[in-house]
Scaffold this active site. Structure first.
Site, PDB file in Angstrom:
ATOM      1  N   GLU A   1      45.914  17.531 -44.222  1.00 58.47           N
ATOM      2  CA  GLU A   1      45.549  18.644 -43.349  1.00 58.47           C
ATOM      3  C   GLU A   1      44.084  18.929 -43.626  1.00 58.47           C
ATOM      4  OE1 GLU A   1      47.548  19.732 -41.140  1.00 58.47           O
ATOM      5  OE2 GLU A   1      49.390  18.839 -41.893  1.00 58.47           O
TER       6      GLU A   1
ATOM      7  N   CYS B   1      40.702  26.793 -41.229  1.00 59.94           N
ATOM      8  CA  CYS B   1      40.614  25.458 -40.625  1.00 59.94           C
ATOM      9  C   CYS B   1      40.916  25.527 -39.129  1.00 59.94           C
ATOM     10  CB  CYS B   1      41.541  24.470 -41.333  1.00 59.94           C
ATOM     11  SG  CYS B   1      43.249  24.999 -41.419  1.00 59.94           S
TER      12      CYS B   1
HETATM   13  P1  NDP Z   1      37.947  19.925 -51.052  1.00 59.66           P
HETATM   14  O1  NDP Z   1      38.484  19.119 -49.951  1.00 59.66           O
HETATM   15  O2  NDP Z   1      36.969  19.283 -51.963  1.00 59.66           O
HETATM   16  O3  NDP Z   1      39.138  20.508 -51.967  1.00 59.66           O
HETATM   17  C1  NDP Z   1      40.456  20.724 -51.527  1.00 59.66           C
HETATM   18  C2  NDP Z   1      41.411  20.488 -52.681  1.00 59.66           C
HETATM   19  O4  NDP Z   1      41.280  19.144 -53.150  1.00 59.66           O
HETATM   20  C3  NDP Z   1      41.137  21.363 -53.901  1.00 59.66           C
HETATM   21  O5  NDP Z   1      42.333  21.662 -54.564  1.00 59.66           O
HETATM   22  C4  NDP Z   1      40.285  20.458 -54.738  1.00 59.66           C
HETATM   23  O6  NDP Z   1      40.249  20.814 -56.099  1.00 59.66           O
HETATM   24  C5  NDP Z   1      40.957  19.132 -54.548  1.00 59.66           C
HETATM   25  N1  NDP Z   1      40.109  17.965 -54.830  1.00 59.66           N
HETATM   26  C6  NDP Z   1      38.760  17.883 -54.885  1.00 59.66           C
HETATM   27  N2  NDP Z   1      38.370  16.610 -55.141  1.00 59.66           N
HETATM   28  C7  NDP Z   1      39.507  15.872 -55.240  1.00 59.66           C
HETATM   29  C8  NDP Z   1      39.785  14.490 -55.475  1.00 59.66           C
HETATM   30  N3  NDP Z   1      38.808  13.604 -55.651  1.00 59.66           N
HETATM   31  N4  NDP Z   1      41.070  14.102 -55.505  1.00 59.66           N
HETATM   32  C9  NDP Z   1      42.074  14.979 -55.298  1.00 59.66           C
HETATM   33  N5  NDP Z   1      41.883  16.297 -55.080  1.00 59.66           N
HETATM   34  C10 NDP Z   1      40.618  16.737 -55.044  1.00 59.66           C
HETATM   35  O7  NDP Z   1      37.353  21.188 -50.402  1.00 59.66           O
HETATM   36  P2  NDP Z   1      36.406  22.293 -50.969  1.00 59.66           P
HETATM   37  O8  NDP Z   1      37.247  23.321 -51.572  1.00 59.66           O
HETATM   38  O9  NDP Z   1      35.310  21.719 -51.821  1.00 59.66           O
HETATM   39  O10 NDP Z   1      35.762  22.795 -49.603  1.00 59.66           O
HETATM   40  C11 NDP Z   1      34.824  21.958 -48.922  1.00 59.66           C
HETATM   41  C12 NDP Z   1      34.974  22.058 -47.438  1.00 59.66           C
HETATM   42  O11 NDP Z   1      36.259  21.630 -47.045  1.00 59.66           O
HETATM   43  C13 NDP Z   1      34.890  23.458 -46.890  1.00 59.66           C
HETATM   44  O12 NDP Z   1      33.579  23.779 -46.717  1.00 59.66           O
HETATM   45  C14 NDP Z   1      35.650  23.351 -45.608  1.00 59.66           C
HETATM   46  O13 NDP Z   1      34.794  22.862 -44.604  1.00 59.66           O
HETATM   47  C15 NDP Z   1      36.713  22.327 -45.908  1.00 59.66           C
HETATM   48  N6  NDP Z   1      38.007  22.930 -46.244  1.00 59.66           N
HETATM   49  C16 NDP Z   1      38.983  22.876 -45.315  1.00 59.66           C
HETATM   50  C17 NDP Z   1      40.190  23.468 -45.568  1.00 59.66           C
HETATM   51  C18 NDP Z   1      41.286  23.443 -44.567  1.00 59.66           C
HETATM   52  O14 NDP Z   1      42.069  24.387 -44.515  1.00 59.66           O
HETATM   53  N7  NDP Z   1      41.424  22.386 -43.796  1.00 59.66           N
HETATM   54  C19 NDP Z   1      40.468  24.157 -46.821  1.00 59.66           C
HETATM   55  C20 NDP Z   1      39.395  24.115 -47.753  1.00 59.66           C
HETATM   56  C21 NDP Z   1      38.212  23.521 -47.457  1.00 59.66           C
HETATM   57  P3  NDP Z   1      39.132  21.840 -56.613  1.00 59.66           P
HETATM   58  O15 NDP Z   1      39.163  23.036 -55.726  1.00 59.66           O
HETATM   59  O16 NDP Z   1      39.591  22.147 -57.956  1.00 59.66           O
HETATM   60  O17 NDP Z   1      37.822  21.098 -56.528  1.00 59.66           O
END
Ligand code: NDP
Length: 508
Positions: free
Chosen positions: A247, A281
């Site tokens: 997602e 999102c």
């Molecule tokens: P990420 O996609 O980096 O993080 C989402 C989740 O994945 C978090 O739990 C994160 O952990 C984890 N994660 C990060 N790197 C890895 C990896 N290599 N392998 C597995 N899991 C991983 O999003 P961000 O929180 O950095 O946000 C960045 C951008 O993503 C936002 O600016 C937005 O545009 C988008 N976003 C979209 C969302 C949605 O609802 N579709 C939700 C959140 C973000 P941790 O937080 O500990 O780094």
């Protein structure tokens, strides 16, 4: 906001063992959490795998009881949970309440519908196999690894957690590093209901912990977050052919036809773009308005938007950016829109502060601006005029994303909505599809693959199993070396009479 003081430094041999979760508005400490290592993740997966036998053995009815008990406990502690979401993520308490309430409704739906959707059901065995009873049932995959985001730390992961559990899987949940305490609350309450069983396990930490979960041998990954990280998770899962539901982000539009209620449309566009500081999102990031009603719509929109004030205390329409690094991205989108000739009607170049972003609305932004093409995830809105609804659909669909969106209009609105290339579109409302548990939730293109919620969301965490039982001897025996010439001829005749009628296409 999460403390970076305690974060592991990339490439550093000495890794920290804990990290602090901070209130993004005040900087206050919420709670300190362990950084789960690869070994911790493996142990959590092992515990969840051990719990699988029990969780599967109690069947749909047993699981329903536990899930409904969890629902009741969460409902009882709703304001406590909402307060935690408010403090750890920064959103207004009322928004946190709405999010948690909807998540509870999803637990209820998943629990009550799993048996009907996934249990054994008969299917027609067809004329060739009339001597057979045919069934399909959906079996749990095993252990599901859920990697959650921070923007809706209860609602979003719950779409994977509750539906996975209801389907008979056990779950290891890795919440975002920005909202680990909310994640812990969810797991603790479930363990309270199950008297400490490991059907739902928690691991906490940064991206590295998420990566460890993706490669831990779970039977399916469920990821919510950015498209870029989603691709990394999918690549990691590919090593072990582990399926994954993604997602990811979106660039949703609202399309406004000339027969729309413009006051309603303005109200909904503003809320869907700005609530939760735009960190949604399925938030509205673009609006395409029919040129004949553009000016009236803008008046309606600006009258409302000028009254919005972000803030953490009561009365704040939305909170700070949960993730400080997002502020730079939001500013770059606003700057790009302005540099390319966009017309700032509210907020603008100085809207991005240290923690908060003032509401920003820019009109007539060129379609190749990153403010139109990339996910902004901030309280900003691009409003462009179109000469027809065909143009609105064409521009809406000219994106790599395809998550959701909305259409405001009269008699043609549903047909317009159907032409939008996205997983979900609402007519004359916004994001209501997320609050209807029976509807599937998910996107196409860069917005992800797979579905949570609804019957599709339950099936997402299962594999289909075909069963067939012979209840009388076949009229024509085909699957035997002793089959005769006669049975071959009978079979050929049967196929001809069943399927050999001349079709209209061949007649022409
Ligand atoms: P990420 O996609 O980096 O993080 C989402 C989740 O994945 C978090 O739990 C994160 O952990 C984890 N994660 C990060 N790197 C890895 C990896 N290599 N392998 C597995 N899991 C991983 O999003 P961000 O929180 O950095 O946000 C960045 C951008 O993503 C936002 O600016 C937005 O545009 C988008 N976003 C979209 C969302 C949605 O609802 N579709 C939700 C959140 C973000 P941790 O937080 O500990 O780094």
């Amino acid at each position: 906001m999460t403390a970076t003081i305690d974060k592991p430094v990339k490439g550093s041999a000495k890794k920290q063992k804990h990290f602090d979760s901070l209130n993004p508005a005040t900087g206050d400490l919420i709670e300190t959490h362990p950084i789960s290592t690869d070994a911790d993740v493996a142990a959590a997966v092992e515990r969840a795998r051990d719990a699988s036998a029990w969780w599967q053995a109690i069947g749909f009815d047993g699981r329903k009881e536990y899930l409904l008990a969890w629902r009741a406990l969460l409902a009882k502690r709703l304001s406590e949970l909402a307060d935690l979401v408010h403090r750890e993520g920064g959103k207004p308490h009322a928004d946190a309440l709405l999010e948690a309430g909807l998540a509870i409704d999803h637990i209820s739906w998943a629990a009550k519908n799993a048996k009907k959707v996934l249990g054994r059901s008969r299917v027609n065995s067809g004329l060739l196999m009339t001597n057979q009873m045919a069934y399909v049932e959906y079996k749990p995959l095993g252990v599901v690894g859920v990697i959650g985001p921070w923007n809706y730390p209860v609602f979003t992961p719950m779409g994977s957690i509750a539906y996975s559990l209801a389907a008979g899987n056990t779950v290891v949940f890795k919440p975002s590093e920005y909202t680990p305490t909310v994640g812990k609350f969810l797991v603790d309450t479930f363990q309270e209901v199950t008297h400490g069983r490991s059907a739902l396990e928690l691991v906490t930490g940064m991206g590295e912990t998420g990566a460890a979960l993706a490669t831990s041998g779970v039977n399916k990954g469920a990821f919510t977050g950015s498209t870029a990280t989603g691709k990394k998770v999918m690549a990691a899962c590919a090593e072990t052919l582990t399926p994954v539901v993604i997602e990811a982000g979106g660039k949703d539009s609202m399309i406004i036809d000339r027969d729309a209620d413009l006051g309603e449309a303005a109200d909904a566009a503003l809320w869907c773009a700005m609530s939760n500081a735009g960190q949604t999102c399925i938030g509205t990031e673009r609006v395409y308005v029919h040129e004949e009603v553009f000016d009236t719509f803008m008046t309606e929109l600006l009258t409302r938007a000028r009254q919005l004030r972000p803030g953490y205390e009561d009365g704040g329409a939305y909170g700070p950016a949960t993730m400080p690094s997002q502020l730079k991205i939001i500013k770059s989108h606003i700057d790009d829109a302005i540099a390319r000739g966009g017309n700032v009607v509210l907020g603008g170049a100085d809207a991005v502060g240290d923690r908060y972003v003032q509401p920003t609305i820019i009109t007539d932004v060129p379609e190749d601006s990153i403010a139109v093409t990339e996910e902004t995830f901030g309280p900003t809105l691009v409003v462009n005029r179109v000469s027809s609804m065909d143009e609105a659909v064409r521009l809406t669909n000219a994106t790599k994303y395809g998550l959701a969106g909305s259409v405001f209009g009269g008699k043609n609105a549903l047909d317009i909505a159907s032409k939008v290339r996205s997983g979900m579109t609402s007519v004359n409302s916004v994001i209501t599809f997320a609050a209807i548990p029976a509807l599937p939730f998910g996107g196409v293109g860069d917005s992800g693959i797979g579905r949570i919620h609804g019957a599709d969301g339950l099936r997402e965490f299962t594999y289909p199993k075909a069963l067939v039982k012979q209840f009388m001897p076949p009229v024509i025996s085909l699957t035997s070396f002793s089959r005769t010439k006669k049975s071959e001829q009978l079979f050929a005749q049967l196929i001809k009479s069943l399927h050999g009628g001349v079709s209209g296409l061949l007649k022409r």
